[in-house]
Design a protein around this motif. Structure first.
Motif, PDB file in Angstrom:
ATOM      1  N   GLU A  82       5.492   5.020  -7.471  1.00 21.28           N
ATOM      2  CA  GLU A  82       6.678   4.665  -8.425  1.00 21.28           C
ATOM      3  C   GLU A  82       7.785   4.561  -7.723  1.00 21.28           C
ATOM      4  O   GLU A  82       7.894   5.310  -6.722  1.00 21.28           O
ATOM      5  N   ASN A  83       8.654   3.414  -7.994  1.00 24.00           N
ATOM      6  CA  ASN A  83      10.156   3.368  -7.070  1.00 24.00           C
ATOM      7  C   ASN A  83      11.061   4.444  -7.821  1.00 24.00           C
ATOM      8  O   ASN A  83      11.683   4.140  -8.561  1.00 24.00           O
ATOM      9  N   SER A  84      10.407   5.626  -7.593  1.00 23.32           N
ATOM     10  CA  SER A  84      11.263   6.846  -8.271  1.00 23.32           C
ATOM     11  C   SER A  84      12.413   7.387  -7.210  1.00 23.32           C
ATOM     12  O   SER A  84      12.391   7.071  -6.001  1.00 23.32           O
ATOM     13  N   PRO A  85      13.200   8.048  -7.801  1.00 22.87           N
ATOM     14  CA  PRO A  85      14.296   8.879  -7.056  1.00 22.87           C
ATOM     15  C   PRO A  85      13.630   9.749  -6.038  1.00 22.87           C
ATOM     16  O   PRO A  85      14.071   9.944  -4.959  1.00 22.87           O
ATOM     17  N   VAL A 104      10.484  -1.816   8.421  1.00 26.28           N
ATOM     18  CA  VAL A 104       9.437  -2.863   8.279  1.00 26.28           C
ATOM     19  C   VAL A 104       8.573  -2.451   7.098  1.00 26.28           C
ATOM     20  O   VAL A 104       8.352  -1.326   6.769  1.00 26.28           O
ATOM     21  N   SER A 105       8.575  -3.389   5.899  1.00 22.98           N
ATOM     22  CA  SER A 105       7.830  -2.946   4.829  1.00 22.98           C
ATOM     23  C   SER A 105       7.056  -4.357   4.252  1.00 22.98           C
ATOM     24  O   SER A 105       6.735  -5.156   5.171  1.00 22.98           O
ATOM     25  N   CYS A 106       6.775  -4.476   2.983  1.00 18.89           N
ATOM     26  CA  CYS A 106       6.102  -5.608   2.623  1.00 18.89           C
ATOM     27  C   CYS A 106       7.093  -6.204   1.413  1.00 18.89           C
ATOM     28  O   CYS A 106       7.865  -5.358   0.909  1.00 18.89           O
ATOM     29  N   ASP A 131       0.933  -0.735  -5.599  1.00 19.83           N
ATOM     30  CA  ASP A 131       1.517   0.015  -4.463  1.00 19.83           C
ATOM     31  C   ASP A 131       2.216  -0.701  -3.492  1.00 19.83           C
ATOM     32  O   ASP A 131       3.133  -0.236  -2.785  1.00 19.83           O
ATOM     33  N   HIS A 132       1.768  -2.096  -3.094  1.00 20.75           N
ATOM     34  CA  HIS A 132       2.192  -2.635  -1.818  1.00 20.75           C
ATOM     35  C   HIS A 132       3.665  -3.243  -2.411  1.00 20.75           C
ATOM     36  O   HIS A 132       4.497  -3.157  -1.597  1.00 20.75           O
ATOM     37  N   ALA A 137       9.693  -2.347  -2.890  1.00 21.06           N
ATOM     38  CA  ALA A 137      10.755  -2.522  -3.649  1.00 21.06           C
ATOM     39  C   ALA A 137      11.719  -1.011  -3.170  1.00 21.06           C
ATOM     40  O   ALA A 137      12.771  -1.013  -3.024  1.00 21.06           O
ATOM     41  N   ALA A 138      10.519  -0.098  -2.971  1.00 23.04           N
ATOM     42  CA  ALA A 138      11.299   1.335  -2.978  1.00 23.04           C
ATOM     43  C   ALA A 138      12.122   1.283  -1.520  1.00 23.04           C
ATOM     44  O   ALA A 138      12.871   1.880  -1.244  1.00 23.04           O
TER      45      ALA A 138
END
Ligand SMILES: [Zn+2]
Length: 238
Positions: A82-85, A104-106, A131-132, A137-138
């Protein structure tokens, strides 16, 4: 350089040639994997905790093959990112500690891959793992406004970590590449690193990757007139 991905083998598949090239050029390339990959098996009898331990070791071995400076795997369950704190704090902590010029990410906006006009039965479409997308986003949210602003995760400043502004973000697994990185001479290393993820390339999966990844890199290479390249959506943040 800091690579942030959802699963232990994502960095190799999407960006392994680029990471290997940077490492060979003497840059310190770090990897942060946000889940432990404990659902990366279709065998219902596979022990997930044991699989997570195996994948941690595979991540180390693959990182050594690419020449990475270090890799870290978080204890988040595969498929539950999750894009969590809590997750953003870990990415921000890595950014503030490593102080990378490039993350670097996706691409979190890439939901669908394949031919948009595919009405035949000749080829397959697929859509991007949650998850990707979440990892991308995170990572973006951690870069801005997280890592550079002292009011985000201020408790880290007390630990001696200072805010850090990342100059560029390179997003692989994108439908909107605006940069092709020449990775000619590094495809073998990319495949060898991927092969270290033994739990993921059982059966004929390695053969699949050995066909698909060089073919994909050749297509990208044609865009800039080289043998092999990897495509990225590059954001220049200043
Ligand atoms: Zn993955």
């Amino acid at each position: 350089m800091l690579a942030v991905f959802g699963h232990p083998d994502d960095a190799e598949i999407s960006s392994g040639g680029t990471l290997a090239r940077w490492a060979r050029e003497g840059r310190a390339v770090h990897l942060l994997v946000l889940t432990n990959g404990d659902r990366g098996s279709e065998d219902p009898a596979r022990d997930r905790a044991e699989l997570a331990r195996v994948r941690r070791k595979e991540t180390e071995a693959a990182g050594d093959m690419l020449g990475l400076a270090a890799s870290q795997v978080l204890d988040v369950h595969d498929g539950e990112l999750e894009n969590s704190p809590v997750v953003r704090a870990e990415i921000v902590r890595a950014i503030r500690r490593i102080r990378p010029a490039i993350v670097v990410s996706c691409d979190p906006t890439a939901w669908f891959f394949g031919n948009p006009n595919n009405s035949s039965n000749q080829s397959y479409d697929y859509f991007n793992h949650a998850d990707h997308r979440t990892a991308g986003a995170a990572a973006l949210d951690a870069v801005f406004p997280g890592a550079g602003n002292p009011h985000f995760f201020a408790e880290q400043l007390a630990e001696g970590l200072q805010p850090w502004k990342v100059s560029e973000v390179w997003l692989g697994w994108t439908n909107e590449p605006n940069h092709y990185q020449d990775v000619t001479g590094f495809i073998d290393l990319k495949l060898k690193a991927l092969a270290e993820h033994r739990s993921q390339v059982e059966g004929n999966m390695l053969g699949f990757f050995e066909q698909w990844l060089p073919a994909e890199a050749e297509e990208s290479g044609k865009k800039i007139g080289v043998l092999h390249a990897e495509g990225f959506r590059v954001l220049r943040l200043g």
